[in-house]
Design an enzyme around this catalytic site. Structure first.
Site, PDB file in Angstrom:
ATOM      1  N   ASP A 119     -29.622   9.541 -13.068  1.00 46.38           N
ATOM      2  CA  ASP A 119     -28.313  10.216 -13.176  1.00 46.38           C
ATOM      3  C   ASP A 119     -27.468  10.027 -11.911  1.00 46.38           C
ATOM      4  O   ASP A 119     -28.003   9.822 -10.822  1.00 46.38           O
ATOM      5  CB  ASP A 119     -28.544  11.714 -13.422  1.00 46.38           C
ATOM      6  CG  ASP A 119     -27.405  12.323 -14.219  1.00 46.38           C
ATOM      7  OD1 ASP A 119     -26.402  11.634 -14.459  1.00 46.38           O
ATOM      8  OD2 ASP A 119     -27.535  13.505 -14.607  1.00 46.38           O
ATOM      9  N   LYS A 134     -15.970   0.795 -16.022  1.00 47.00           N
ATOM     10  CA  LYS A 134     -15.857   2.108 -16.663  1.00 47.00           C
ATOM     11  C   LYS A 134     -16.700   2.146 -17.946  1.00 47.00           C
ATOM     12  O   LYS A 134     -17.061   1.111 -18.503  1.00 47.00           O
ATOM     13  CB  LYS A 134     -14.394   2.426 -16.949  1.00 47.00           C
ATOM     14  CG  LYS A 134     -13.514   2.514 -15.680  1.00 47.00           C
ATOM     15  CD  LYS A 134     -13.837   3.741 -14.847  1.00 47.00           C
ATOM     16  CE  LYS A 134     -13.129   3.789 -13.504  1.00 47.00           C
ATOM     17  NZ  LYS A 134     -11.738   4.088 -13.515  1.00 47.00           N
ATOM     18  N   GLU A 174     -10.462  16.313 -14.020  1.00 42.55           N
ATOM     19  CA  GLU A 174     -11.639  16.549 -13.174  1.00 42.55           C
ATOM     20  C   GLU A 174     -11.382  17.552 -12.051  1.00 42.55           C
ATOM     21  O   GLU A 174     -12.327  18.073 -11.464  1.00 42.55           O
ATOM     22  CB  GLU A 174     -12.155  15.216 -12.602  1.00 42.55           C
ATOM     23  CG  GLU A 174     -12.537  14.261 -13.714  1.00 42.55           C
ATOM     24  CD  GLU A 174     -13.335  13.061 -13.254  1.00 42.55           C
ATOM     25  OE1 GLU A 174     -14.039  13.158 -12.247  1.00 42.55           O
ATOM     26  OE2 GLU A 174     -13.250  12.018 -13.940  1.00 42.55           O
ATOM     27  N   ASN A 215     -10.304  11.694 -20.089  1.00 43.07           N
ATOM     28  CA  ASN A 215     -10.743  10.285 -19.972  1.00 43.07           C
ATOM     29  C   ASN A 215      -9.962   9.358 -20.904  1.00 43.07           C
ATOM     30  O   ASN A 215      -9.904   9.618 -22.114  1.00 43.07           O
ATOM     31  CB  ASN A 215     -12.225  10.173 -20.346  1.00 43.07           C
ATOM     32  CG  ASN A 215     -13.118  10.497 -19.183  1.00 43.07           C
ATOM     33  OD1 ASN A 215     -12.854  11.431 -18.434  1.00 43.07           O
ATOM     34  ND2 ASN A 215     -14.178   9.727 -19.027  1.00 43.07           N
ATOM     35  N   ASN A 216      -9.414   8.287 -20.342  1.00 42.17           N
ATOM     36  CA  ASN A 216      -8.662   7.296 -21.127  1.00 42.17           C
ATOM     37  C   ASN A 216      -9.561   6.133 -21.523  1.00 42.17           C
ATOM     38  O   ASN A 216     -10.499   5.791 -20.798  1.00 42.17           O
ATOM     39  CB  ASN A 216      -7.540   6.697 -20.276  1.00 42.17           C
ATOM     40  CG  ASN A 216      -6.363   7.637 -20.080  1.00 42.17           C
ATOM     41  OD1 ASN A 216      -5.228   7.228 -20.215  1.00 42.17           O
ATOM     42  ND2 ASN A 216      -6.621   8.908 -19.762  1.00 42.17           N
ATOM     43  N   ALA A 226     -11.986  15.862  -5.587  1.00 43.62           N
ATOM     44  CA  ALA A 226     -11.461  16.614  -4.437  1.00 43.62           C
ATOM     45  C   ALA A 226     -10.205  15.933  -3.898  1.00 43.62           C
ATOM     46  O   ALA A 226      -9.231  16.603  -3.529  1.00 43.62           O
ATOM     47  CB  ALA A 226     -12.520  16.711  -3.345  1.00 43.62           C
ATOM     48  N   ASP A 239       0.836  -1.196   0.000  1.00 46.22           N
ATOM     49  CA  ASP A 239       0.000   0.000   0.000  1.00 46.22           C
ATOM     50  C   ASP A 239       0.879   1.258   0.000  1.00 46.22           C
ATOM     51  O   ASP A 239       1.856   1.318   0.758  1.00 46.22           O
ATOM     52  CB  ASP A 239      -0.865  -0.038   1.276  1.00 46.22           C
ATOM     53  CG  ASP A 239      -2.031   0.913   1.208  1.00 46.22           C
ATOM     54  OD1 ASP A 239      -1.831   2.072   0.791  1.00 46.22           O
ATOM     55  OD2 ASP A 239      -3.142   0.499   1.575  1.00 46.22           O
ATOM     56  N   ILE A 240       0.515   2.247  -0.800  1.00 45.55           N
ATOM     57  CA  ILE A 240       1.303   3.494  -0.810  1.00 45.55           C
ATOM     58  C   ILE A 240       1.159   4.258   0.513  1.00 45.55           C
ATOM     59  O   ILE A 240       1.904   5.198   0.762  1.00 45.55           O
ATOM     60  CB  ILE A 240       0.960   4.411  -2.010  1.00 45.55           C
ATOM     61  CG1 ILE A 240      -0.518   4.770  -2.050  1.00 45.55           C
ATOM     62  CG2 ILE A 240       1.402   3.783  -3.319  1.00 45.55           C
ATOM     63  CD1 ILE A 240      -0.847   5.889  -3.050  1.00 45.55           C
ATOM     64  N   LYS A 280      -8.124  14.046  -5.631  1.00 42.39           N
ATOM     65  CA  LYS A 280      -7.035  14.226  -6.604  1.00 42.39           C
ATOM     66  C   LYS A 280      -6.485  15.661  -6.518  1.00 42.39           C
ATOM     67  O   LYS A 280      -5.286  15.884  -6.606  1.00 42.39           O
ATOM     68  CB  LYS A 280      -7.526  13.927  -8.032  1.00 42.39           C
ATOM     69  CG  LYS A 280      -7.924  12.487  -8.289  1.00 42.39           C
ATOM     70  CD  LYS A 280      -6.771  11.514  -8.190  1.00 42.39           C
ATOM     71  CE  LYS A 280      -5.778  11.641  -9.317  1.00 42.39           C
ATOM     72  NZ  LYS A 280      -4.699  10.607  -9.207  1.00 42.39           N
TER      73      LYS A 280
HETATM   74  P1  NAD Z   1      -7.369   2.004 -11.877  1.00 37.05           P
HETATM   75  O1  NAD Z   1      -8.420   2.099 -10.835  1.00 37.05           O
HETATM   76  O2  NAD Z   1      -7.577   1.131 -13.048  1.00 37.05           O
HETATM   77  O3  NAD Z   1      -5.982   1.568 -11.203  1.00 37.05           O
HETATM   78  C1  NAD Z   1      -5.540   2.066  -9.977  1.00 37.05           C
HETATM   79  C2  NAD Z   1      -4.568   1.063  -9.384  1.00 37.05           C
HETATM   80  O4  NAD Z   1      -4.092   1.619  -8.149  1.00 37.05           O
HETATM   81  C3  NAD Z   1      -5.215  -0.283  -9.052  1.00 37.05           C
HETATM   82  O5  NAD Z   1      -4.403  -1.337  -9.541  1.00 37.05           O
HETATM   83  C4  NAD Z   1      -5.256  -0.298  -7.531  1.00 37.05           C
HETATM   84  O6  NAD Z   1      -5.116  -1.598  -6.982  1.00 37.05           O
HETATM   85  C5  NAD Z   1      -4.079   0.599  -7.171  1.00 37.05           C
HETATM   86  N1  NAD Z   1      -4.215   1.234  -5.850  1.00 37.05           N
HETATM   87  C6  NAD Z   1      -5.286   1.911  -5.373  1.00 37.05           C
HETATM   88  N2  NAD Z   1      -5.044   2.329  -4.113  1.00 37.05           N
HETATM   89  C7  NAD Z   1      -3.777   1.908  -3.820  1.00 37.05           C
HETATM   90  C8  NAD Z   1      -2.960   2.020  -2.669  1.00 37.05           C
HETATM   91  N3  NAD Z   1      -3.406   2.660  -1.570  1.00 37.05           N
HETATM   92  N4  NAD Z   1      -1.729   1.483  -2.684  1.00 37.05           N
HETATM   93  C9  NAD Z   1      -1.279   0.825  -3.789  1.00 37.05           C
HETATM   94  N5  NAD Z   1      -2.008   0.673  -4.907  1.00 37.05           N
HETATM   95  C10 NAD Z   1      -3.252   1.216  -4.920  1.00 37.05           C
HETATM   96  O7  NAD Z   1      -7.105   3.514 -12.321  1.00 37.05           O
HETATM   97  P2  NAD Z   1      -6.573   4.068 -13.712  1.00 37.05           P
HETATM   98  O8  NAD Z   1      -7.734   4.372 -14.571  1.00 37.05           O
HETATM   99  O9  NAD Z   1      -5.480   3.220 -14.203  1.00 37.05           O
HETATM  100  O10 NAD Z   1      -5.986   5.479 -13.230  1.00 37.05           O
HETATM  101  C11 NAD Z   1      -4.602   5.606 -12.870  1.00 37.05           C
HETATM  102  C12 NAD Z   1      -4.351   7.030 -12.438  1.00 37.05           C
HETATM  103  O11 NAD Z   1      -4.676   7.913 -13.511  1.00 37.05           O
HETATM  104  C13 NAD Z   1      -5.196   7.482 -11.254  1.00 37.05           C
HETATM  105  O12 NAD Z   1      -4.400   8.289 -10.434  1.00 37.05           O
HETATM  106  C14 NAD Z   1      -6.312   8.302 -11.891  1.00 37.05           C
HETATM  107  O13 NAD Z   1      -6.778   9.290 -11.000  1.00 37.05           O
HETATM  108  C15 NAD Z   1      -5.591   8.905 -13.068  1.00 37.05           C
HETATM  109  N6  NAD Z   1      -6.437   9.252 -14.226  1.00 37.05           N
HETATM  110  C16 NAD Z   1      -7.241   8.299 -14.787  1.00 37.05           C
HETATM  111  C17 NAD Z   1      -7.995   8.626 -15.907  1.00 37.05           C
HETATM  112  C18 NAD Z   1      -8.874   7.595 -16.590  1.00 37.05           C
HETATM  113  O14 NAD Z   1      -9.612   7.950 -17.525  1.00 37.05           O
HETATM  114  N7  NAD Z   1      -8.827   6.326 -16.219  1.00 37.05           N
HETATM  115  C19 NAD Z   1      -7.943   9.926 -16.448  1.00 37.05           C
HETATM  116  C20 NAD Z   1      -7.094  10.869 -15.831  1.00 37.05           C
HETATM  117  C21 NAD Z   1      -6.338  10.512 -14.731  1.00 37.05           C
END
Ligand code: NAD
Length: 354
Positions: free
Chosen positions: A295, A205, A142, A195-196, A168, A65-66, A170
Site C-alpha cells: 500500500d 495515473k 483531497e 478524480n478525473n 497539504a 514556470d509559474i 493544494k
Molecule cells: P498534470 O500533472 O497532468 O498537469 C499539470 C501540468 O502543470 C503539467 O503540464 C506540468 O508541466 C505543469 N506544471 C507543473 N508545475 C508547473 C510550474 N511550476 N509552472 C508551470 N507549469 C507547471 O495534472 P492534472 O491532472 O491535469 O491536474 C491539473 C490540476 O487539477 C492540478 O492543479 C490538480 O491538483 C487539479 N486536480 C486534478 C485532479 C485529477 O484527478 N487529475 C482532480 C482534482 C484536481
C-alpha cells in the site's frame, strides 16, 4: 448576475491532462478569445496533446514556470490578460511522498506568485473592477482529507484536513486564494474536483495504468487491499463545470465538482477489465492480470463531495456516466497504444538501417 466574459485567458499547466482538455473545450465549445498556455513542461506535460491547435492564431504556448514573477507580470501585460485559470501543479500523490518540496514550490509558491502578479496588474496598475477580471484556481477534493465509509460527503464549508504532502500543498494554495479575495478584493473563484479520467492523462495515473497494462498484457498493480474509494468524473464534465463557474460563479466562493461515481479500486479495475473483454477479447479475461502491491504510505480511504451547491445555484450536472466515459477513455488509449507500437517499430527499423 451578469455573466463574466473572458477576453484573454492565461491557462497555466495547459500541457497537462486537465489543462489540455480544457483548452480543447475552449476552442470547440465556447470562446473566441486569446488563450495563452504557460507550462514549464515537467514529466507530466505533453505538448503533442495540443498539436492540432498550434495553427490557431489565438492560441499561444509559452514555456515557463509559474514561480517566475517577472515572466508572469510580462505575460499579463503583453497579452492584456483578464483571466487566469491555474491548473499548473505537481499532481501525483506518490511523487509528493518521495519529493514533497517541489510540491510546496510549484503548488504553493507558484499560486501565491500568480495571485500577486494579478493583484498588481489588475488592481494596482489597471485599477480594474471586480467584474472585469477573474482568477480561477483549480483545487481538489483531497484537501478535505480521508472519509470513513459512513461519513457524509464533504460540502464546501467542511474544514480542511489534508494528509499527504500533495493535498497539504493544494490546501495551502487554496488559503492564499481566499486570502487575496478577503484582503485585497481580488475577484477569485475556486473549485474542488474529484478524480478525473479521460484522454491525455499521464500513464502513471490509475485508469491509464490499468488500460495500458491490459493492452500490453502486463500486471495491473492495485495498492493494498484495493478497498480505497474515489469518486470518478469524466474530464469533459469537469471542463464544462469550470466554464460554468468561470462565467457565473460568485466571487470568493468555492464549488465542489463530482459525478457521484464512488467506486473502490477493486471494482473499478474489474469493470475496466470486463469492458476490455468486450472490446478486445483475449483467451483469458483481463481480470487475471490484477495483482496487489504494498500500500501507499498514509493512503486515504475515501473521498466524497457534496455537489448540491453547483447543481442548485449554477444548474450544472454531469452528462457522461461512468461506463460511457470508460469506453471513450479505453478507445482513446487503444488508439494511442497502437500509434506508440507503430512508432516503436519504425524507430527499430531506422536504427537497423543506420
Ligand atoms: P498534470 O500533472 O497532468 O498537469 C499539470 C501540468 O502543470 C503539467 O503540464 C506540468 O508541466 C505543469 N506544471 C507543473 N508545475 C508547473 C510550474 N511550476 N509552472 C508551470 N507549469 C507547471 O495534472 P492534472 O491532472 O491535469 O491536474 C491539473 C490540476 O487539477 C492540478 O492543479 C490538480 O491538483 C487539479 N486536480 C486534478 C485532479 C485529477 O484527478 N487529475 C482532480 C482534482 C484536481
Amino acid at each position: 448576475m451578469r455573466r463574466f466574459k473572458p477576453q484573454n485567458i492565461l491557462i497555466t499547466g495547459g500541457a497537462g491532462f486537465i489543462g489540455a482538455n480544457f483548452i480543447r473545450h475552449c476552442c470547440t465549445h465556447f470562446l473566441p478569445y486569446n488563450i495563452i498556455n504557460l507550462d514549464n513542461l515537467t514529466y507530466a506535460a505533453n505538448l503533442e496533446n495540443l498539436q492540432d491547435l498550434y495553427t490557431e492564431d489565438r492560441f499561444v504556448f509559452i514555456e515557463g514556470d509559474i514561480c517566475d514573477a517577472d515572466l508572469i507580470f510580462k505575460l499579463l501585460r503583453k497579452y492584456k490578460i483578464d483571466t487566469i485559470i491555474n491548473f499548473a501543479a505537481e499532481s501525483h500523490v506518490d511523487r509528493s511522498i518521495h519529493d514533497p518540496l517541489i510540491f510546496a514550490k510549484s503548488n504553493v509558491l507558484g499560486t501565491a506568485n500568480l495571485l500577486e502578479a494579478a493583484r498588481q496588474y489588475w488592481l494596482t496598475e489597471l485599477k480594474l473592477s471586480a467584474t472585469d477580471c477573474r482568477f480561477y484556481h483549480i483545487s481538489t477534493d483531497e484537501v478535505f482529507g480521508s472519509l470513513s465509509l459512513t461519513n457524509a460527503a464533504r460540502t464546501e464549508e467542511h474544514r480542511y484536513q489534508p494528509r499527504s504532502p500533495y493535498s497539504a500543498s493544494k490546501a495551502s494554495a487554496d488559503h492564499f486564494v481566499h486570502a487575496y479575495h478577503h484582503t485585497y478584493g481580488l475577484p477569485v473563484v475556486l473549485s474542488h474536483c474529484s478524480n478525473n479520467y479521460g484522454p491525455y492523462q499521464h500513464p502513471e495515473k490509475f485508469i491509464p495504468t490499468i488500460i495500458h497494462a491490459c493492452l500490453n498484457g502486463q500486471a495491473i498493480p492495485i495498492y493494498g487491499t484495493g478497498n480505497n474509494i474515489r469518486d470518478w468524473i469524466y474530464v469533459e464534465d469537469h471542463c464544462r463545470a469550470i466554464q460554468t463557474i468561470l462565467e457565473q460563479g460568485q466571487l470568493g466562493q468555492s464549488y465542489n465538482i463530482a459525478a457521484n461515481n464512488q467506486v473502490d479500486n477493486n471494482t473499478l479495475a474489474q469493470e475496466i477489465c470486463l469492458l476490455m473483454d468486450e472490446l478486445l477479447p483475449q483467451q483469458q479475461s483481463y481480470t487475471t492480470l490484477i495483482t496487489y502491491v504494498p500500500d501507499r504510505l498514509g493512503h486515504d480511504l475515501r473521498y466524497a463531495l457534496d455537489t448540491t451547491k453547483i447543481r442548485t445555484t449554477l444548474s450544472w450536472s454531469p452528462q457522461i456516466d461512468l461506463r460511457a466515459g470508460l469506453i471513450k477513455t479505453i478507445a482513446y488509449y487503444m488508439k494511442t497504444n497502437k500509434l506508440e507500437q507503430r512508432n516503436a517499430k519504425i524507430s527499430t527499423i531506422n536504427r537497423a538501417m543506420i
